[in-house]
Scaffold this active site. Structure first.
Site, PDB file in Angstrom:
ATOM      1  N   SER A   1      -1.604  -7.477   7.235  1.00  0.00           N
ATOM      2  CA  SER A   1      -2.747  -7.701   7.848  1.00  0.00           C
ATOM      3  C   SER A   1      -2.445  -8.514   9.091  1.00  0.00           C
ATOM      4  O   SER A   1      -1.540  -9.095   9.401  1.00  0.00           O
ATOM      5  CB  SER A   1      -3.558  -8.839   6.852  1.00  0.00           C
ATOM      6  OG  SER A   1      -2.865 -10.036   6.832  1.00  0.00           O
TER       7      SER A   1
ATOM      8  N   PHE B   1     -10.347  -0.669   4.979  1.00  0.00           N
ATOM      9  CA  PHE B   1      -9.019  -0.328   4.055  1.00  0.00           C
ATOM     10  C   PHE B   1      -9.611  -0.142   2.686  1.00  0.00           C
ATOM     11  O   PHE B   1      -9.140  -0.665   1.783  1.00  0.00           O
ATOM     12  CB  PHE B   1      -8.233  -1.801   4.036  1.00  0.00           C
ATOM     13  CG  PHE B   1      -6.782  -1.491   4.072  1.00  0.00           C
ATOM     14  CD1 PHE B   1      -6.159  -0.724   5.125  1.00  0.00           C
ATOM     15  CD2 PHE B   1      -5.993  -1.794   2.957  1.00  0.00           C
ATOM     16  CE1 PHE B   1      -4.721  -0.543   4.917  1.00  0.00           C
ATOM     17  CE2 PHE B   1      -4.670  -1.571   2.872  1.00  0.00           C
ATOM     18  CZ  PHE B   1      -4.125  -0.915   3.906  1.00  0.00           C
TER      19      PHE B   1
ATOM     20  N   GLU C   1       3.752  -4.596  12.285  1.00  0.00           N
ATOM     21  CA  GLU C   1       3.042  -3.598  12.173  1.00  0.00           C
ATOM     22  C   GLU C   1       1.607  -3.816  11.077  1.00  0.00           C
ATOM     23  O   GLU C   1       1.803  -4.147  10.039  1.00  0.00           O
ATOM     24  CB  GLU C   1       3.568  -2.418  11.471  1.00  0.00           C
ATOM     25  CG  GLU C   1       2.952  -0.849  11.535  1.00  0.00           C
ATOM     26  CD  GLU C   1       1.862  -0.593  10.547  1.00  0.00           C
ATOM     27  OE1 GLU C   1       0.668  -0.761  10.593  1.00  0.00           O
ATOM     28  OE2 GLU C   1       2.537  -0.124   9.456  1.00  0.00           O
ATOM     29  N   LEU C   2       0.453  -4.236  11.939  1.00  0.00           N
ATOM     30  CA  LEU C   2      -0.625  -4.641  11.166  1.00  0.00           C
ATOM     31  C   LEU C   2      -1.875  -3.643  11.142  1.00  0.00           C
ATOM     32  O   LEU C   2      -1.721  -2.802  10.519  1.00  0.00           O
ATOM     33  CB  LEU C   2      -1.189  -5.923  12.204  1.00  0.00           C
ATOM     34  CG  LEU C   2       0.118  -6.682  12.696  1.00  0.00           C
ATOM     35  CD1 LEU C   2      -0.351  -7.794  13.618  1.00  0.00           C
ATOM     36  CD2 LEU C   2       0.752  -7.556  11.447  1.00  0.00           C
TER      37      LEU C   2
ATOM     38  N   ASN D   1       0.849  -1.195   0.141  1.00  0.00           N
ATOM     39  CA  ASN D   1      -0.217   0.045   0.151  1.00  0.00           C
ATOM     40  C   ASN D   1       0.808   1.200   0.134  1.00  0.00           C
ATOM     41  O   ASN D   1       0.527   2.158  -0.652  1.00  0.00           O
ATOM     42  CB  ASN D   1      -1.052   0.016   1.030  1.00  0.00           C
ATOM     43  CG  ASN D   1      -0.262   0.051   2.544  1.00  0.00           C
ATOM     44  OD1 ASN D   1       0.762  -0.630   2.592  1.00  0.00           O
ATOM     45  ND2 ASN D   1      -0.648   0.627   3.512  1.00  0.00           N
TER      46      ASN D   1
END
Length: 467
Positions: A213, A370, A234-235, A137
């Site tokens: 995720s 998201f 880091e989710l 992303n």
């Protein structure tokens, strides 16, 4: 298992890139090279390691036009925005270079009391091989958070990037090759999920830095069970905003819209739920809806487009289903998708949406969306806003919109989150640590704490023998 990784562009559904998946022998070779190179790399002066990283940064910045076009084709962000991701890469790299010496400096504990006082201190030692598993992303920004400080700290790095942004790993490799990094210090590799798990379970690395995720983070932890490998996760996020009645409303509207819809909402710290004081609720909703309708959804290679497709059609399908379920539960949609001709079912192109009459019984307000959709709830006071903001299994960032900074700090102390923004959102400051609570993950990136997470403490007790 397929032997090729395929990157399907969300722009037009075409195959944009294909790369062979590494064989077991190739995977073993990459990690062995990283292991062999690490000790000599760590022995180089810190200033030398930093210089290599800055040269790689310069090489990457020289590729900006190519990187921007590739990035748009790979994950769909409009071409008017993709050149600027490298601005953040530069900012973070230069800041990490600036604070590296202080962050990695020994902690001097002074002399022991007594007749034969010993000198005591704690040094920071590199972990060894850092395995970076990066997402699509913000593919350059999320990668640089781990890669640059890991290398500066004396680790070697193996990068495995998302199948949606395969070319990003290659551009990092190009940059480090141009900087003349010694062999094995930085490498990238194309791996399947099963191979990634096998590399972790086989202790091929000493640390895993994963961004992705919650399910992906759980897979990392399962693979690492019994290995004692350090894992930084880091989710997900379901980040809230609270608009107080004393806020500058136009400013809050403009920035909350950007925080909700930039990158088609595909940001772990993007705004997904908004709580607005009842005194300004109607004006805020009207203003946000008006701004939302002005977005231009279309082919992201068109410089007039401000909202591109989501990276994957299945992601857009999930957003549509969350919205539909909320509408069945009584939510009200304020944006007609027909205003956006590019919105087409079954494609990654999806119109932005604003929902009201939502509640926390709806997945839309509790599960990560998201995508380019945001829900708004009316609140009576600060206490109700705090309770709703904390009612989440996530906790990455939150934002408060108010002119009363004392009140903001008081509210912020009650919030269970990694970062509190006041009159800002959807942002990462390299001087602050990037961390979260609960299902958002564990560990920290950037700031001196990021360097600490990429090193281990080593204690020293130096005493002369008594005469």
């Amino acid at each position: 298992m397929p032997d090729v990784m395929t990157l399907v562009s969300p722009v037009d559904g075409s195959i944009y890139a294909e790369r062979p998946i590494a064989t077991e022998a190739e995977m073993n070779r990459v990690f062995r090279l990283a292991r062999d190179a690490q000790k000599s790399w760590a022995k180089l002066p810190l200033e030398t390691r930093i210089d290599y990283c800055l040269k790689a940064l310069d090489a990457m910045l020289a590729m900006r036009p190519r990187i921007a076009e590739e990035l748009t084709w790979q994950m769909g962000r409009p071409i008017r925005y993709t050149p600027f991701e490298l601005n953040g890469v530069e900012q973070r790299t230069r800041h990490m270079a600036k604070i590296a010496a202080e962050s990695l400096a020994p902690l001097d504990s002074g002399l022991e009391f007594g007749d034969h006082g010993a000198h005591r201190y704690i040094s920071r030692e590199p972990l060894g091989v850092v395995f970076v598993v990066a997402p699509w992303n913000y593919p350059y920004l999320t990668t640089v958070n781990s890669v640059m400080p890991a290398l500066m700290a004396g680790n070697t790095v193996v990068l495995k990037h998302s199948d949606q942004t395969l070319l990003v790993a290659e551009r990092f490799q190009d940059a480090f090759d141009a900087a003349g990094l010694p062999e094995g210090v930085f490498q990238h590799i194309v791996l399947s999920h099963d191979q990634t798990a096998a590399a972790i379970a086989g202790r091929k690395a000493d640390m895993v830095a994963f961004t992705g995720s919650v399910a992906g983070g759980a897979a990392m932890e399962r693979a690492a069970v019994g290995t004692f490998i350090a894992i930084n996760l880091e989710l997900g996020g379901k980040d809230p905003a609270y608009v107080r009645p004393d806020s500058k409303l136009d400013f809050a509207i403009e920035n909350v819209a950007d925080g909700a819809f930039f990158n088609s909402g595909q940001c772990c710290c993007g705004i997904e739920r908004v709580y607005v004081h009842e005194l300004v609720y109607d004006d805020f909703v009207a203003g946000l809806v008006d701004v939302t309708k002005k977005y231009v959804l279309g082919n992201p290679m068109d410089s007039a487009v401000t909202l591109g497709p989501m990276a994957r059609a299945r992601g857009a399908a999930m957003v549509r289903e969350q919205i539909a379920a909320a509408l069945r539960g009584g939510a009200v949609a304020h944006v007609d998708p027909k205003l956006f001709p590019f919105d087409r079912e079954g494609t990654p192109y999806i119109a932005p949406q604003v929902l009201t009459s939502v509640n926390h019984q709806m997945a839309f307000m509790t599960e990560e969306t998201f995508g380019p959709a945001v829900g708004i709830m009316k609140v009576r006071d600060d206490a109700e806003a705090v309770a709703l903001m904390n009612d989440s299994k996530y906790g990455l960032t939150c934002s408060l919109w108010t002119e009363d900074l004392d009140a903001a700090e008081a509210i912020g102390r009650e919030l269970e989150t990694g970062t509190v923004f006041v009159n800002r959102c959807d942002y990462l400051d390299p001087a602050l640590t990037w961390t979260g609570v609960r299902d958002t993950g564990r560990g920290a990136a950037l700031s001196p704490l990021g360097f600490h997470g990429l090193t281990r403490p080593k204690s020293w007790y130096l005493r002369r023998a008594p005469v």
